[in-house]
Design an enzyme around this catalytic site. Structure first.
Site, PDB file in Angstrom:
ATOM      1  N   TRP A 104       0.831  -1.213   0.000  1.00 45.48           N
ATOM      2  CA  TRP A 104       0.000   0.000   0.000  1.00 45.48           C
ATOM      3  C   TRP A 104       0.856   1.249   0.000  1.00 45.48           C
ATOM      4  CZ3 TRP A 104      -4.338  -1.079  -1.916  1.00 45.48           C
ATOM      5  CH2 TRP A 104      -4.963  -2.284  -1.634  1.00 45.48           C
TER       6      TRP A 104
ATOM      7  N   ASP B 146      -1.158   6.650   6.427  1.00 42.43           N
ATOM      8  CA  ASP B 146      -2.295   5.799   6.095  1.00 42.43           C
ATOM      9  C   ASP B 146      -2.472   4.835   7.272  1.00 42.43           C
ATOM     10  OD1 ASP B 146      -3.965   3.764   5.233  1.00 42.43           O
ATOM     11  OD2 ASP B 146      -2.835   3.310   3.404  1.00 42.43           O
TER      12      ASP B 146
ATOM     13  N   LYS C 235     -12.042  -1.631   7.482  1.00 43.71           N
ATOM     14  CA  LYS C 235     -11.318  -2.644   8.244  1.00 43.71           C
ATOM     15  C   LYS C 235     -11.714  -2.586   9.718  1.00 43.71           C
ATOM     16  CE  LYS C 235      -7.899  -2.130   4.799  1.00 43.71           C
ATOM     17  NZ  LYS C 235      -8.022  -3.452   4.178  1.00 43.71           N
TER      18      LYS C 235
HETATM   19  C1  LIG Z   1      -3.174   0.044   4.529  1.00 47.08           C
HETATM   20  C2  LIG Z   1      -4.126   0.123   3.370  1.00 47.08           C
HETATM   21  N1  LIG Z   1      -4.130   1.231   2.606  1.00 47.08           N
HETATM   22  C3  LIG Z   1      -4.970   1.339   1.568  1.00 47.08           C
HETATM   23  C4  LIG Z   1      -5.847   0.337   1.217  1.00 47.08           C
HETATM   24  C5  LIG Z   1      -6.744   0.530   0.039  1.00 47.08           C
HETATM   25  O1  LIG Z   1      -7.991   0.875   0.480  1.00 47.08           O
HETATM   26  P1  LIG Z   1      -9.211   1.143  -0.495  1.00 47.08           P
HETATM   27  O2  LIG Z   1      -9.629  -0.183  -1.014  1.00 47.08           O
HETATM   28  O3  LIG Z   1     -10.207   1.786   0.405  1.00 47.08           O
HETATM   29  O4  LIG Z   1      -8.744   2.050  -1.572  1.00 47.08           O
HETATM   30  C6  LIG Z   1      -5.861  -0.821   2.010  1.00 47.08           C
HETATM   31  C7  LIG Z   1      -6.762  -1.939   1.788  1.00 47.08           C
HETATM   32  O5  LIG Z   1      -7.483  -2.391   1.224  1.00 47.08           O
HETATM   33  C8  LIG Z   1      -4.973  -0.932   3.093  1.00 47.08           C
HETATM   34  O6  LIG Z   1      -4.942  -2.039   3.830  1.00 47.08           O
END
Ligand SMILES: Cc1ncc(COP(=O)(O)O)c(C=O)c1O
Length: 360
Positions: A101, A171, A195
């Site tokens: 991520w 994040d 989550k």
């Molecule tokens: C730490 C982290 N950042 C970003 C995301 C991406 O999130 P989204 O699907 O809401 O764009 C996720 C997971 O899915 C994640 O675990």
């Protein structure tokens, strides 16, 4: 009704108490004669829902007055672009790459300016957090970026990086509200809610006010400009009303449970049950350096793909679901967010013990 223990990394388990409450209010939300799903986002009833959600979150995280709380769409991934668009005045930012991520955010930022990878743990499959006490922070960096808890690899920053005075952006998607944080140490804390907080489809971004300006990169879409959203109280357009409502319920549940100190205590207790077992198991082993282990996402392997698959299948049959590791890494992963009861972790460990005996 039969409920399983759901170890999904997200969308993930929610408190049963909250699910029951929203089910009860589905047809008639508190005498309005309609569901929150059917309610105008411009109505007084909805304004009360969003105002209370914000206030409860402020109380839980002790958010200082000079921070805005934004409820935004586009998921955490949309923020990978929105952050550089809003913050890159010098068009320079430093990224600490500790997982997929963070890497995605780093790659996205490269579209908008010079994104520097100042540290990484990719050399060892992101199984640790690099030493961030004295990194080569760029003198003109607009911010330093981290992904505080790595959902896929199960690592967590136990100490924030030394940003040498630069704005820290984090994040926190997979550790949101899992323990107390000092918001004043960050310029932006943001995370997808799917989550640890609510249903999918929303990101909450907590942003220091001086970072919310009209001075954004040319071409920044109106919707991605923090100022647009802040000025409109997250109601520039139709927000994810139902998600805001459910998140609000979870905030009230967290307050009732005793707040973030109590969640930390519970999360440490739950994680210890699983890590202690992993540390002495002859079949299973944790994949993360002990000091950097996440309280939320616990990856483990047997070292044998067929054995991993057998475990995931048999666990599912026993009502312990979504234990398969992320598609990019394999093995297993148990996500044990706030709403996972201690009994769920105990049931998992009991099952792992039995599986180990049967497959010795
Ligand atoms: C730490 C982290 N950042 C970003 C995301 C991406 O999130 P989204 O699907 O809401 O764009 C996720 C997971 O899915 C994640 O675990």
């Amino acid at each position: 009704m039969s409920r399983v223990y759901n170890f999904s990394a997200g969308p993930a388990v929610l408190p049963e108490e909250v699910l029951k409450e929203v089910a009860e209010e589905m047809m008639d939300y508190q005498g309005t004669g309609m569901s929150v799903m059917e309610m105008s986002h411009r109505s007084a009833d909805f304004q009360k829902i969003i105002d209370e959600a914000e206030q409860d979150l402020r109380d839980l995280m002790k958010i200082p007055d000079n921070y805005k709380v934004l409820f935004l769409q586009g998921g955490a991934s949309q923020q990978f672009a929105a952050i550089p668009m809003n913050l890159m005045k010098n068009k320079v930012a430093d990224y600490i790459v500790t997982g997929q991520w963070a890497k995605k955010a780093y790659q996205e930022a490269q579209k908008y300016g010079k994104a520097n990878k100042i540290a990484s743990s990719e050399d060892k499959t992101f199984s640790y957090i690099p030493d961030c006490s004295d990194l080569p922070i760029s003198p003109d960096a607009d911010y330093v970026y981290i992904c505080e808890n790595n959902t896929i690899y199960g690592t967590k920053f136990k100490e924030l990086p030394n940003t040498k005075g630069k704005t820290l952006v984090a994040d926190v998607s997979s550790c949101f509200l899992s323990e107390p944080v000092d918001v004043s140490k960050y310029g932006i804390i943001y995370g997808g809610v799917q989550k640890n907080i609510g249903p999918a489809g929303m990101v909450i971004s907590i942003i220091r006010e001086d970072l919310i300006t009209d001075d954004v990169l040319e071409g920044t879409p109106t919707m991605l400009k923090f100022k647009t959203q802040a000025d409109a109280g997250s109601l520039y357009n139709t927000p994810n009303c139902y998600c805001i409502y459910v998140c609000g319920k979870v905030f009230k549940w967290l307050k009732k449970m005793g707040g973030l100190e109590e969640m930390k205590r519970r999360n440490e207790e739950k994680a210890k049950i699983l890590y202690d077992y992993l540390d002495q198991s002859k079949l299973f082993k944790g994949t993360v350096v002990a000091k950097d282990r996440s309280l939320m996402n616990v990856p483990f392997v047997t070292g044998d793909k067929d054995m991993d698959a057998k475990f995931v299948k048999e666990a599912k049959e026993a009502g312990l679901v979504n234990l398969k590791g992320h598609r990019t890494v394999g093995g297993m992963r148990a996500s044990i967010y706030n709403a996972m009861p201690k009994e769920g972790v105990e049931a998992l460990v009991a099952f792992m013990k039995k599986f180990e005996e049967e497959n010795a």
